[in-house]
Write an enzyme that holds these catalytic residues in place. Structure first.
Site, short mmCIF file in Angstrom:
data_model
loop_
_atom_site.label_atom_id
_atom_site.label_comp_id
_atom_site.label_asym_id
_atom_site.label_seq_id
_atom_site.Cartn_x
_atom_site.Cartn_y
_atom_site.Cartn_z
N ARG B 239 0.87 -1.17 0.00
CA ARG B 239 0.00 0.00 0.00
C ARG B 239 0.90 1.22 0.00
O ARG B 239 1.99 1.21 0.58
CB ARG B 239 -0.86 0.04 1.27
CG ARG B 239 -2.12 -0.79 1.23
CD ARG B 239 -3.16 -0.15 0.30
NE ARG B 239 -4.44 -0.86 0.33
CZ ARG B 239 -4.76 -1.85 -0.51
NH1 ARG B 239 -3.90 -2.25 -1.42
NH2 ARG B 239 -5.96 -2.41 -0.42
N GLU B 268 -4.08 7.74 -5.16
CA GLU B 268 -4.34 7.04 -6.42
C GLU B 268 -5.65 7.55 -7.00
O GLU B 268 -6.61 7.68 -6.27
CB GLU B 268 -4.43 5.53 -6.17
CG GLU B 268 -3.14 4.95 -5.64
CD GLU B 268 -3.22 3.43 -5.40
OE1 GLU B 268 -4.22 2.81 -5.77
OE2 GLU B 268 -2.26 2.90 -4.83
N HIS B 287 -1.47 0.46 -9.86
CA HIS B 287 -2.13 -0.48 -8.94
C HIS B 287 -2.78 -1.64 -9.69
O HIS B 287 -4.00 -1.84 -9.63
CB HIS B 287 -3.17 0.25 -8.08
CG HIS B 287 -3.50 -0.49 -6.81
ND1 HIS B 287 -3.81 0.14 -5.62
CD2 HIS B 287 -3.55 -1.82 -6.54
CE1 HIS B 287 -4.05 -0.76 -4.68
NE2 HIS B 287 -3.90 -1.96 -5.22
#
Lengths: 338, 338
Positions: B239, B268, B287
């Site tokens: 993360r 993000e 991601h």
């Protein structure tokens, strides 16, 4: 092998980038007369006196193709590279001169490189890097290697190293070589190259790890590409001349196959206006897959070891079968395809 | 667990991208009342009647953080993702509601992705692709992975999958986790995260595969980077909030470390003007490391399997320890670091 008449010192001619003594050859200095040459005329001059030639610069090595006939007492040529196609003339093949190469030094590095290329395709790194340049955040789903099929063409040390890393990723691995067999520890099932069209349709990745010989030249042309999956990727770390590049470009442009990663080319360096540079789905790299940091001293070390064997009359490492054009594997039937 | 008063059908609320019935949930259709919702207000409305909530859209999942308090008879929440930080509020943690996630579905794909990133660094693919764009033939020597050291931070299923692929490449692998141990089958020697500074100087690749919890937040800051080699690469597939991005950018700019590959970020999508996009030695991906083609149906299948267990009163798969903020490994002492 190491008979030198009248007790004189053997003459070892080293073809390199320049005439400066090579660090790493010190162990030979008090046993032999070392002559460093760096051009075709210098090589031709030196050959008349040479007992041993060490070709330590791959770009200049083709000089031997013509110059070797000038040799009068040359016994042994050692190549600081693997591919023999640049030096192995018919005349040299028919002579008594022993030829050795640096087989095995690049297998693991190239296998890593090939796995990197397969992962670059599977994970779509070219698109990721391109989007990064443009600061664009664009999620995509990507492929796994696990469960995919790799067909490794060439079952020598390199092909088998590639098979090992592919199997470690959970891929299904097949090989193609001169002789079919089903008991290879790394490639498992190997089909004869003559039957390759029966397995090409199964492959997600076709990896070419063959030596260039008259039999393998242009092995991959329109016919081979026509048997591949439209989703397949073609990876060449052997020699450019194994592939009909025009047919490959057609196969890529027409969507007959999905991609190609090429480290070797018919013409090197690849000309700036060559269509391969910009073809979608193509990765072009400059003949570097095996060149790990430290390869030059590693190859020198191998030559020094082989020289000591030669001096002591022991069997040399990596003796080339000059008729085949490569070194047959020790294991029965384990030759690379030819 | 599956007690439903007065024999009525349980109500399963599915939070997704839209309100259209999800293909794949047909096995549930004659056992439950399915309600498909696609927004926070719809979720809030539906929660009052929900026995089960299936969070099937990771971007909308944070809606539960506030909405869960509207639930009156909610027994179980299942998340079609792995990271719990977006849903696990203190209130939910203290409630009786059971929380399960999709742990394990992404381990192997992410491990492949991480290996791809390590090979991209070792083989210098970013430079190769850039030179290809410019039609420039420029040979370079590159690194091998074999013999290099990977430090995998996080010893859950993901960290161990990464350890396996790294070991298959001949890398030396170490782990860091909450509890030190020396018998891990994949990571071999695991140091306690509290002692990580003793092993950071040995690592060529530091790979972060941790859950985000209050204890792991900002674990990688200036102090950690100061202990890394100047040649080291930092890879984050956990993360973004595990890393102090400003400190990472400093470490990269000053040459304190050599590179970073980041698939997760504090914010993000990464804003277009973020300095990470253009920083030399940095690979930015959106991601996506675990998102293999087919992940959505695979996650649905997992929910359907878990639902049948719930319906039959059997133990659920992937029950989260809401106090820890992740699922402790079955094996004693095999928890990911926290």
């Amino acid at each position: 092998m190491t008979q030198i008449e009248d007790g004189r010192r053997p003459v070892v001619v080293v073809l390199g980038v320049d005439r400066v003594p090579l660090p790493g050859l010190e162990p030979l200095a008090d046993q032999v007369s070392l002559r460093f040459v760096a051009s075709v005329p210098e090589l031709e001059d030196a050959l008349a006196e040479a007992d041993v030639v060490f070709l330590n610069d791959n770009f200049r090595s083709p000089a031997l193709r013509h110059a070797w006939a000038r040799a009068r007492r040359l016994q042994w040529v050692h190549l600081a590279a693997v591919g023999l196609d640049t030096v192995l003339s018919d005349g040299l093949a028919q002579s008594d001169i022993v030829l050795t190469n640096s087989r095995g030094q690049f297998d693991e590095p190239i296998a890593e490189y090939v796995l990197g290329l397969m992962l670059a395709f599977a994970k779509d790194f070219p698109t990721t890097f391109d989007l990064q340049h443009r600061h664009v955040w664009q999620h995509r789903d990507t492929e796994n290697l696990a469960g995919k099929t790799a067909l490794v063409v060439g079952a020598g040390g390199l092909g088998r190293a590639i098979g090992r890393v592919a199997r470690a990723m959970g891929m299904r691995v097949m090989g193609a070589a001169r002789t079919a067999r089903t008991d290879d520890p790394d490639l498992v099932r190997i089909v004869a190259v003559a039957e390759i069209e029966t397995v090409l349709p199964e492959a997600d990745y076709v990896v070419v790890a063959l030596p260039l010989t008259p039999d393998t030249r242009d092995m991959f042309g329109a016919r081979a590409f026509a048997h591949m999956k439209p989703t397949a990727r073609f990876i060449n770390v052997g020699r450019g001349q194994l592939v009909d590049e025009a047919a490959l470009i057609d196969a890529l442009r027409s969507g007959r196959i999905a991609g190609a990663a090429l480290d070797v080319f018919a013409e090197e360096p690849v000309p700036a206006d060559h269509p391969l540079w910009d073809l979608p789905g193509v990765i072009v790299s400059p003949h570097m897959s095996g060149d790990f940091f430290g390869w030059a001293p590693a190859l020198l070390e191998l030559f020094v070891e082989n020289f000591q064997r030669w001096r002591q009359g022991q069997p040399l490492l990596n003796v080339v079968d000059k008729q085949l054009g490569y070194i047959p594997s020790q294991a029965a039937g384990a030759e690379p395809a030819s």
